[in-house]
Design a protein around this motif. Structure first.
Motif, PDB file in Angstrom:
ATOM      1  N   ILE A 198       0.844  -1.179   0.000  1.00 50.81           N
ATOM      2  CA  ILE A 198       0.000   0.000   0.000  1.00 50.81           C
ATOM      3  C   ILE A 198       0.884   1.236   0.000  1.00 50.81           C
ATOM      4  CG2 ILE A 198      -1.738   1.278   1.295  1.00 50.81           C
ATOM      5  CD1 ILE A 198      -2.766  -1.353   2.313  1.00 50.81           C
ATOM      6  N   ASN A 199       0.757   2.039  -1.032  1.00 51.21           N
ATOM      7  CA  ASN A 199       1.592   3.220  -1.188  1.00 51.21           C
ATOM      8  C   ASN A 199       0.842   4.437  -0.666  1.00 51.21           C
ATOM      9  OD1 ASN A 199       3.394   5.147  -1.926  1.00 51.21           O
ATOM     10  ND2 ASN A 199       3.099   4.914  -4.133  1.00 51.21           N
ATOM     11  N   LEU A 200       1.377   5.069   0.370  1.00 54.07           N
ATOM     12  CA  LEU A 200       0.741   6.243   0.951  1.00 54.07           C
ATOM     13  C   LEU A 200       1.310   7.535   0.395  1.00 54.07           C
ATOM     14  CD1 LEU A 200       0.558   5.172   4.683  1.00 54.07           C
ATOM     15  CD2 LEU A 200      -1.090   4.814   2.863  1.00 54.07           C
ATOM     16  N   GLY A 201       2.124   7.430  -0.625  1.00 57.02           N
ATOM     17  CA  GLY A 201       2.752   8.611  -1.196  1.00 57.02           C
ATOM     18  C   GLY A 201       4.254   8.479  -1.158  1.00 57.02           C
ATOM     19  N   GLY A 202       4.914   8.818  -2.261  1.00 61.27           N
ATOM     20  CA  GLY A 202       6.356   8.685  -2.329  1.00 61.27           C
ATOM     21  C   GLY A 202       6.776   7.268  -2.627  1.00 61.27           C
ATOM     22  N   ALA A 203       8.078   7.082  -2.840  1.00 62.14           N
ATOM     23  CA  ALA A 203       8.589   5.755  -3.162  1.00 62.14           C
ATOM     24  C   ALA A 203       8.551   4.860  -1.941  1.00 62.14           C
ATOM     25  CB  ALA A 203      10.029   5.866  -3.675  1.00 62.14           C
ATOM     26  N   PRO A 204       8.207   3.572  -2.127  1.00 61.97           N
ATOM     27  CA  PRO A 204       8.177   2.656  -0.983  1.00 61.97           C
ATOM     28  C   PRO A 204       9.568   2.461  -0.412  1.00 61.97           C
ATOM     29  CG  PRO A 204       7.917   1.449  -3.029  1.00 61.97           C
ATOM     30  CD  PRO A 204       7.859   2.902  -3.380  1.00 61.97           C
ATOM     31  N   ALA A 205       9.637   2.236   0.878  1.00 60.38           N
ATOM     32  CA  ALA A 205      10.919   2.045   1.543  1.00 60.38           C
ATOM     33  C   ALA A 205      11.601   0.793   1.031  1.00 60.38           C
ATOM     34  CB  ALA A 205      10.723   1.954   3.050  1.00 60.38           C
ATOM     35  N   GLU A 206      12.916   0.861   0.931  1.00 59.50           N
ATOM     36  CA  GLU A 206      13.689  -0.253   0.397  1.00 59.50           C
ATOM     37  C   GLU A 206      14.067  -1.206   1.504  1.00 59.50           C
ATOM     38  OE1 GLU A 206      18.051  -0.597  -1.613  1.00 59.50           O
ATOM     39  OE2 GLU A 206      16.753   0.988  -2.348  1.00 59.50           O
ATOM     40  N   ARG A 207      13.932  -2.504   1.253  1.00 62.00           N
ATOM     41  CA  ARG A 207      14.302  -3.509   2.252  1.00 62.00           C
ATOM     42  C   ARG A 207      15.794  -3.788   2.153  1.00 62.00           C
ATOM     43  NH1 ARG A 207      10.380  -7.196   4.335  1.00 62.00           N
ATOM     44  NH2 ARG A 207       8.323  -6.375   3.995  1.00 62.00           N
ATOM     45  N   GLN A 208      16.458  -3.838   3.314  1.00 57.16           N
ATOM     46  CA  GLN A 208      17.876  -4.149   3.343  1.00 57.16           C
ATOM     47  C   GLN A 208      18.147  -5.140   4.458  1.00 57.16           C
ATOM     48  OE1 GLN A 208      20.295  -0.652   3.530  1.00 57.16           O
ATOM     49  NE2 GLN A 208      19.287   0.333   1.806  1.00 57.16           N
ATOM     50  N   ALA A 209      19.275  -5.787   4.334  1.00 57.54           N
ATOM     51  CA  ALA A 209      19.653  -6.768   5.356  1.00 57.54           C
ATOM     52  C   ALA A 209      20.122  -6.062   6.616  1.00 57.54           C
ATOM     53  CB  ALA A 209      20.752  -7.677   4.825  1.00 57.54           C
ATOM     54  N   VAL A 210      19.994  -6.728   7.731  1.00 53.53           N
ATOM     55  CA  VAL A 210      20.420  -6.199   9.018  1.00 53.53           C
ATOM     56  C   VAL A 210      21.349  -7.201   9.664  1.00 53.53           C
ATOM     57  CG1 VAL A 210      19.628  -5.325  11.227  1.00 53.53           C
ATOM     58  CG2 VAL A 210      18.175  -5.098   9.225  1.00 53.53           C
ATOM     59  N   ALA A 468      -1.210  13.829   2.052  1.00 51.61           N
ATOM     60  CA  ALA A 468      -0.074  14.736   1.863  1.00 51.61           C
ATOM     61  C   ALA A 468       0.454  15.319   3.168  1.00 51.61           C
ATOM     62  CB  ALA A 468      -0.479  15.867   0.924  1.00 51.61           C
ATOM     63  N   CYS A 469      -0.221  15.065   4.294  1.00 56.03           N
ATOM     64  CA  CYS A 469       0.196  15.692   5.548  1.00 56.03           C
ATOM     65  C   CYS A 469       1.487  15.060   6.060  1.00 56.03           C
ATOM     66  CB  CYS A 469      -0.916  15.599   6.587  1.00 56.03           C
ATOM     67  SG  CYS A 469      -1.114  13.958   7.317  1.00 56.03           S
ATOM     68  N   PRO A 473       3.397   7.617   8.574  1.00 61.49           N
ATOM     69  CA  PRO A 473       2.621   6.854   7.575  1.00 61.49           C
ATOM     70  C   PRO A 473       1.490   6.028   8.162  1.00 61.49           C
ATOM     71  CG  PRO A 473       4.940   6.768   7.029  1.00 61.49           C
ATOM     72  CD  PRO A 473       4.842   7.484   8.359  1.00 61.49           C
ATOM     73  N   PHE A 474       1.740   5.316   9.300  1.00 55.79           N
ATOM     74  CA  PHE A 474       0.661   4.489   9.817  1.00 55.79           C
ATOM     75  C   PHE A 474      -0.454   5.320  10.437  1.00 55.79           C
ATOM     76  CE2 PHE A 474       3.529   4.864  13.325  1.00 55.79           C
ATOM     77  CZ  PHE A 474       4.742   4.437  12.831  1.00 55.79           C
ATOM     78  N   ALA A 475      -0.139   6.540  10.896  1.00 55.32           N
ATOM     79  CA  ALA A 475      -1.196   7.435  11.367  1.00 55.32           C
ATOM     80  C   ALA A 475      -2.040   7.894  10.178  1.00 55.32           C
ATOM     81  CB  ALA A 475      -0.598   8.632  12.092  1.00 55.32           C
ATOM     82  N   ARG A 476      -1.369   8.215   9.062  1.00 54.01           N
ATOM     83  CA  ARG A 476      -2.108   8.592   7.845  1.00 54.01           C
ATOM     84  C   ARG A 476      -2.943   7.425   7.334  1.00 54.01           C
ATOM     85  NH1 ARG A 476       1.644   9.787   3.630  1.00 54.01           N
ATOM     86  NH2 ARG A 476       3.398   9.211   4.929  1.00 54.01           N
TER      87      ARG A 476
END
Length: 653
Positions: A198-210, A468-469, A473-476
């Motif tokens: 679900i895209n709330l605006g902008g590019a989705p976050a990239e997954r990286q290894a930890v 756009a506020c 993100p999860f609050a939006r």
């Protein structure tokens, strides 16, 4: 006379030292062979030219303080007189760095990710830093080895604030993922590769290894006895069932449970898993006590079902009573029964998918009890909510050999492709029995229909403003879902007005406030209705269900999916509406099948309003993606199963 100046004095071996409270940064002269000494102490050489500590060695304080004098001596031996450095000056530089720590010394370029969990709390991951580990541990987080992340029962704002205080991070060093994450079996997390995000605006976050090398990945769960075949023959079972009135498919389910010390009955919702488990447990217990674990909302239902089969049965609820044969408790009471586990001959676990998360306390207590009960029957119509790994804990709880595999090996053999999922079906075919509703010839089928909804001008402005506020993100996401649910209320009321007077409907909402709005509108329109939300008592819930089922004037049942979507029998309804969609197809199916189950004699129509050009459509696609994966795993023939379900997807124009 002035002191003579020393010419061509060798430079100092240790040029500069920094310390951030956890690690030292050592800037050394080049000494051939020094890298071997530092690597032996788990040192890390910073090679990125743009890093403020470029060409520093990063070394844990614990490793450095093991034998600092030995490291000094070894370095000086390798330097062979080319550099000057006394032990006193070497040690003084370390002490000075400790006295003035720079908490941001190693945070350059680091990014930390915080994602909301569907089960509550957040998932913390990102670049490794011991300070992040310290924060997670102080907040009583649990490290999830398979996903290389921390689960923390706190708000994202609190987690972020603690990290900023500990490490001096900047706001731009945090990424907030847009989608809820699903915590799967043995601490793994649902991958987003095969599922719509679900895209709330902008590019989705990239997954990286930890990399979290110094954290524990062990998750203790009590060892459960291996599954064994029982003594019962076909003839003995047939004789034991002779006095029971059963549907044609039910003797096979009872036989499946009785012939094994542990098994999973995964029949579709509404096929009578409860009745089959009650009879199997009573036969197997041979008069000894039986423990039933279920949801709080289903305690009364289980008591009624037991009494329907065995009217003289002695039944206890919640509080341990050694004199009763049937002890019915909810998941929250499991901890109270660990010490009494050996008292029971059979353990029946209803809605067993609730124990799929090994880090949860109820799962640990469930294993503690199951380890001492010789017979364990698992019941669930949704063994897989998101991923095949969710079966791993249930297999482990049963004592199945596949469940004894390490999660990594389990995934390598059985997860990730349709072929692997087929291998898993074959491996657990003797343990899991699943029948679809096509075994009930009286059912007329279920039909899903999506209904397009267009936002009004003011609603669209409000929706775009939320999107756009600058809220998290999860609050939006929550604000947008509330707005969309409100926008569907007048559409659903119009659809209700078009129904025949003999029709009854269930309205599922995600938010309690929507339930209240719908109740007022239904009453104003002269439609009798009842409601069910999470704060209702068990008695109040049952009264609402009974009234809807028995009173012809009560035509609408309104509830939240979380409270009303499982366990209840609402076959008086032949229409189901979703004003908000749950996060998994299994939860959606369970909610729909409150109406589509044994006893239903009409076609069940499921109407799903979807707001055009909104996150509604993305969430619907996410559910379709997850549904495909589940079918590949638990349905031997998805095409035939779909045909048997008589389920069609119709877009109403």
């Amino acid at each position: 006379m002035s002191r003579p100046r020393l010419m061509n004095r060798p430079p100092s071996l240790l040029k500069r030292v920094v310390f951030d409270g956890y690690d030292f940064g050592l800037q050394l002269q080049y000494v051939e062979g020094a890298n071997r000494l530092l690597l032996e102490r788990d040192g890390y050489f910073i090679r990125r030219a743009e890093h403020p500590l470029y060409r520093y060695w990063r070394l844990s304080k614990n490793k450095l303080f093991e034998e600092p004098d030995l490291l000094y001596q070894q370095l000086m031996e390798l330097a062979d007189g080319r550099f000057t450095e006394s032990w006193q000056s070497f040690n003084r530089k370390l002490e000075q760095a400790q006295a003035s720590p720079d908490r941001q010394a190693f945070t350059w370029g680091m990014v930390f990710r915080i994602a909301p969990l569907a089960q509550g709390g957040v998932l913390l991951s990102g670049d490794y830093h011991p300070g992040m580990v310290a924060v997670a541990r102080r907040m009583r987080g649990t490290f999830l080895g398979p996903s290389r992340s921390w689960r923390i029962d706190a708000s994202p704002e609190l987690v972020r604030s603690n990290l900023i205080l500990e490490l001096g991070l900047a706001e731009e060093q945090f990424e907030i993922l847009d989608t809820l994450q699903e915590l799967l079996s043995d601490g793994s997390v649902a991958s987003a590769e095969a599922i719509t995000r679900i895209n709330l605006g902008g590019a989705p976050a990239e997954r990286q290894a930890v990399s979290l090398e110094d954290s524990s990945t062990d998750l203790y769960l009590a060892a459960v006895p291996s599954i064994e075949r029982t003594k019962y023959t076909e003839a003995e079972i047939e004789q034991a069932l002779a006095s029971h009135s059963l549907l044609p498919h039910q003797p096979a389910g009872i036989r499946h449970l009785l012939q094994r010390t542990s098994a999973l009955l995964a029949d579709d919702m509404g096929l009578g898993k409860t009745r089959q488990a009650i009879i199997a447990a009573a036969i197997r217990a041979e008069g000894h006590p039986i423990l039933v674990v279920t949801l709080s909302s289903l305690l009364i239902n289980w008591q009624r079902e037991i009494q329907a089969v065995y009217p003289e049965a002695r039944i206890g609820q919640q509080t341990f009573d050694a004199s009763v044969q049937w002890m019915v408790i909810n998941y929250e009471r499991l901890a109270d029964y660990v010490l009494q586990a050996e008292h029971f001959r059979v353990m029946v676990i209803d809605e067993a998918h609730r124990l799929k998360e090994p880090t949860a306390q109820c799962t640990r207590h469930g294993f503690d009890i199951a380890a001492k009960v010789p017979n364990r029957y698992l019941l669930t119509g949704t063994p897989v909510l998101n991923r095949e790994t969710e079966l791993h804990t249930l297999l482990r709880l049963s004592g199945h050999p596949v469940g004894q595999l390490p999660l990594k090996e389990f995934c390598e053999q059985f997860a990730g492709s349709p072929e692997f999922r087929k291998n898993l079906r074959d491996a657990i075919g003797d343990w899991m029995l699943r029948r679809r509703k096509d075994v009930l010839p009286g059912l007329k089928g279920k039909q899903r229909q999506t209904v397009p909804v267009v936002l009004g001008e003011e609603q669209r402005k409000e929706y775009d403003a939320i999107r756009a506020c600058d809220q998290q993100p999860f609050a939006r996401l929550g604000a947008m879902r509330r707005l969309l649910e409100r926008a569907k209320v007048p559409v659903v009321m119009e659809l209700l007005a078009e129904l025949d007077v003999a029709d009854k409907a269930i309205l599922f909402c995600e938010y309690k406030e929507t339930v209240g709005v719908l109740k007022q509108l239904c009453e104003s329109a002269g439609m009798g209705c009842v409601t069910l939300v999470g704060s209702d008592s068990v008695t109040k819930r049952q009264k609402a269900i009974d009234r809807f089922q028995q009173d012809d004037e009560t035509r609408v049942f309104i509830g939240t999916t979380s409270a009303a979507g499982t366990g209840n029998n609402l076959t008086a309804a032949n229409y189901v509406f979703f004003l908000g969609l749950p996060w998994t197809p299994a939860l959606q199916d369970q909610a729909e099948d409150r109406a589509y189950r044994n006893g239903q004699r009409r076609l069940v129509v499921v109407k799903i309003p979807l707001v055009e050009h909104s996150i509604d459509q993305q969430l619907w696609q996410l559910l379709l993606d997850k549904r495909r994966l589940s079918q590949e795993l638990i349905e031997p023939d998805p095409v035939a199963a779909a045909k048997a379900m008589q389920t069609t997807l119709v877009k109403v124009l």
